[in-house]
Write an enzyme that holds these catalytic residues in place. Sequence first.
Site, PDB file in Angstrom:
ATOM      1  N   LYS A  89       0.734  -1.255  -0.074  1.00 34.01           N
ATOM      2  CA  LYS A  89       0.111   0.100   0.037  1.00 34.01           C
ATOM      3  C   LYS A  89       0.921   1.161  -0.209  1.00 34.01           C
ATOM      4  O   LYS A  89       1.689   1.443   1.045  1.00 34.01           O
ATOM      5  CB  LYS A  89      -0.842   0.202   1.144  1.00 34.01           C
ATOM      6  CG  LYS A  89      -2.434  -0.467   1.100  1.00 34.01           C
ATOM      7  CD  LYS A  89      -3.067  -0.231   2.278  1.00 34.01           C
ATOM      8  CE  LYS A  89      -4.428  -0.138   2.044  1.00 34.01           C
ATOM      9  NZ  LYS A  89      -5.372  -0.195   3.445  1.00 34.01           N
TER      10      LYS A  89
HETATM   11  C1  E4P Z   1      -8.409  -0.019   3.423  1.00 36.88           C
HETATM   12  O1  E4P Z   1      -7.714  -0.056   2.527  1.00 36.88           O
HETATM   13  C2  E4P Z   1      -8.474   1.412   4.286  1.00 36.88           C
HETATM   14  O2  E4P Z   1      -7.304   1.594   4.764  1.00 36.88           O
HETATM   15  C3  E4P Z   1      -9.562   1.357   5.093  1.00 36.88           C
HETATM   16  O3  E4P Z   1     -10.952   0.962   4.349  1.00 36.88           O
HETATM   17  C4  E4P Z   1      -9.859   2.734   5.654  1.00 36.88           C
HETATM   18  O4  E4P Z   1     -11.054   2.529   6.504  1.00 36.88           O
HETATM   19  P1  E4P Z   1     -11.663   3.662   7.346  1.00 36.88           P
HETATM   20  O5  E4P Z   1     -12.123   5.067   6.714  1.00 36.88           O
HETATM   21  O6  E4P Z   1     -13.063   3.163   8.164  1.00 36.88           O
HETATM   22  O7  E4P Z   1     -10.470   3.931   8.391  1.00 36.88           O
END
Ligand code: E4P
Length: 291
Positions: free
Chosen positions: A96
Amino acid sequence: MQIFVDTADIEEIKEAKKWGIVDGVTTNPSLIKKAVEKLKSRGTEISMEEYIKEICKSVDGPVSLEVKGITAEEMIREAETLHKKFNGVNNNVVIKIPVNTAMQEEDEIFEGIKAVKQLESKGIPTNVTLVMNPTQALLAAKAGASYVSPFLGRIDDYIRDNLGIEHGKWDVFDGALLRKVEEGMRNADGDDGERYKKMASISFSDDGIYDGIEFVESIVKIYRAYNFKTKIIAASVRNVLQVRKVAEMGVDIATIPFKVIKEMINHPKTIEGMKKFTQDVVEEYRAIFEE
Ligand code: E4P
């Protein structure tokens, strides 16, 4: 549509895996922090590296692990480290990379994109994260990202917060309704029209996008128009309605919190139906099942 579980909690990952509907896992530093705090509070002793290996082992699909650096150079180095340490476990690590790591005016803004381009050319798959508008997603695809993660829930938060609408994390938000309200106010005469003019500095939308769903729709449209291969992961999903809407628009993947996956399977009429069918099993029908 593939379903990824949006958690770093190994118990949740293992439980969801048993249901047979999980195609991958996404983590981020906040999810890792939460999972580790839970372990520590129970007195469980496990190193972070062993814990991440457990996650990789427990799912036969992509596991996204996030870098922590700011410059392209740092992120590439960290991505290579993560890949070297964990990809050998189950050959499923995806890195990521934040689309733009700038946190203040003077910071470089294309470090994420540069890192993605180089990592993909080295054969390390990337998931471009913290994507908050369709043009960021366009640039991620241009850089050759394997995945892009638009954060639809956080866009809902952003629009509601700008308007001073109180909400909880998991609350449903209807941007289409907001658009209608704005149109009505814009076209109104008299007091309502005057009120709208006074609100001119308040933004009803995020550059013409009224909610997270519309945001993901825009990315789907752009990617289809140019046949980009980057897979769209609807991320920051907060409720079942969002899952339905991204599925309807044919998004490749939704990464969904454990809690929301559980909500997807429930309906009061299913429970009611189960009770009735169970009550109505007559003796002769029951006997059919006896060996
Ligand atoms: C996934 O890739 C993201 O990091 C995650 O969905 C973020 O979610 P949030 O906005 O509920 O923290």
